[in-house]
Design an enzyme around this catalytic site. Structure first.
Site: not given
Length: 398
Positions: A46, A78
């Site tokens: 989302c 990351h």
């Protein structure tokens, strides 16, 4: 080269994420036309869209506000941080682990996740689990779903005896619904395009389920609406709310839209409805982050250590074809020479296994140091040693 292209809540507003998510797809098509993509994996949630690719080394120059492009070590760090919950809007949340697992499974199913990305994401998920086990990063943490409930509660004061409509019975909708259970609601209604799914969730929560074509009816007397579907366009527009909700109810109604793309038309707010989206959860995320700063420091130490192991395993993958050649050649030689020896020995009264085991041990011990040194050379980027090994052992050089 491992490439990560992403847009997320840290670099852009929710509206920008919607726009730039299409840009990422276009960049992928561009790269695919001009370079050989060996592997790729996509993550969509989302509040983020990410693409991981394994391609030959090349110069890429993609610059747009909100878009992040990182490669190799930066991309790897990351994904380890992402799995550990450090990159989430709600720091430490657990939902991202499930999302990474699903993305990996889907990429494997689609045949686009090869040995490199499979190695990377298996390690990332493992690191995420270690961080949660060894720190308190997720202690009392809230998901986006439960943060949406907290926001509605903050605005309304108390959700006790309120009627809540949850639109969407997927992963996010389920999180929202479960966060609502303890609020002693008057009623909880679940709407989903697939009615059976809505029924299943509603039954688990002690609520009721409705078909999508009854949304207007459900909106009529809802105090709170939380929407989290995967629809590509708004499912609640200005006209539907104006026609369905009594004027005196509009200013009391709270709507929280945590979908991406958004489920609720922004114009709905013009009717007096208090409308919020993912961007409004940033305040909750900020408080959550402050509470977990110390745990985040501990998580970073774990990530640094695990990054060294991941880097080493990827270096080993680079020389795996060479090592495989050595092992195959050695095994073929062992089998061939063992068979010759057994023929020369004749009847050895069922002791053939002794000869087999002896030959296997000798070959393993002879080549174990060679393979070990090749792996060390790979770890140290020792190209001279690797080129010499290629010359000596690679079938392609013969």
């Amino acid at each position: 080269m491992i490439l990560n292209i992403r847009i997320d809540h840290k670099t852009a507003e929710i509206s920008q994420i919607e726009e730039l998510s299409q840009l990422i797809d276009k960049i992928f098509q561009d790269i695919n036309q001009n370079h050989t993509i060996k592997e790729y994996l996509q993550i969509k949630t989302c509040n983020r869209q990410e693409m991981y690719l394994v391609i030959d080394k090349c110069d890429l120059d993609y610059r747009w506000d909100g878009l992040v492009v990182e490669k190799d070590d930066q991309a790897l760090i990351h994904v380890l941080r992402l799995a550990s919950g450090l990159e989430s809007m709600i720091i430490g949340e657990d939902q991202i682990l499930g999302q990474l697992k699903d993305a990996q499974k889907q990429a494997i199913k689609d045949g686009c996740c090869g040995p490199i990305l499979n190695n990377v994401f298996t390690k990332a998920i493992h690191v995420g689990q270690i961080v949660r086990k060894k720190t308190r990063i997720n202690e009392g943490a809230v998901s986006i779903g439960s943060a949406a409930v907290r926001l509605a509660e903050h605005v309304h004061g108390d959700l006790k005896c309120k009627k809540v409509l949850v639109i969407g019975a997927g992963q996010m909708g389920t999180l929202v619904a479960k966060a609502l259970v303890a609020k002693r609601l008057k009623a909880i209604v679940v709407a989903n395009r697939t009615h059976d799914r809505a029924l299943c969730l509603a039954k688990e929560l002690g609520g009721s389920a409705i078909h999508f074509d009854r949304l207007s009816e459900a909106l009529y007397d809802a105090d709170v609406v939380i929407s989290a579907t995967g629809a590509p366009h708004p499912i609640i527009n200005y006209e539907k709310v104006r026609e369905s909700v009594p004027t005196e109810t509009l200013k009391k109604m709270v709507m929280v839209d945590i979908a991406n793309p958004r489920d609720i038309d922004e114009r709905v707010a013009e009717l007096g409805v208090r409308l919020y989206n993912i961007d409004d959860l940033r305040g909750i995320a900020r408080k959550n982050r402050q509470m977990r700063e110390e745990e985040a420091k501990a998580a970073k130490i774990i990530i640094d250590d695990e990054m060294k192991l991941l880097r080493r395993s990827l270096k080993h993958l680079e020389v795996e074809p060479l090592i495989s050649n050595i092992r195959n050649d050695a095994e073929n030689m062992r089998i061939r020479e063992t068979q010759k020896a057994l023929k020369m020995l004749g009847d050895i009264n069922g002791q053939e296994k002794v000869v087999e085991d002896l030959s296997r041990v000798i070959v393993d011990r002879i080549f174990s140091d060679i393979i070990k040194n090749i792996k060390i050379a790979a770890e140290n980027d020792d190209k001279i040693t690797l080129e010499a090994a290629e010359c000596l052992f690679s079938n392609e050089k013969r």
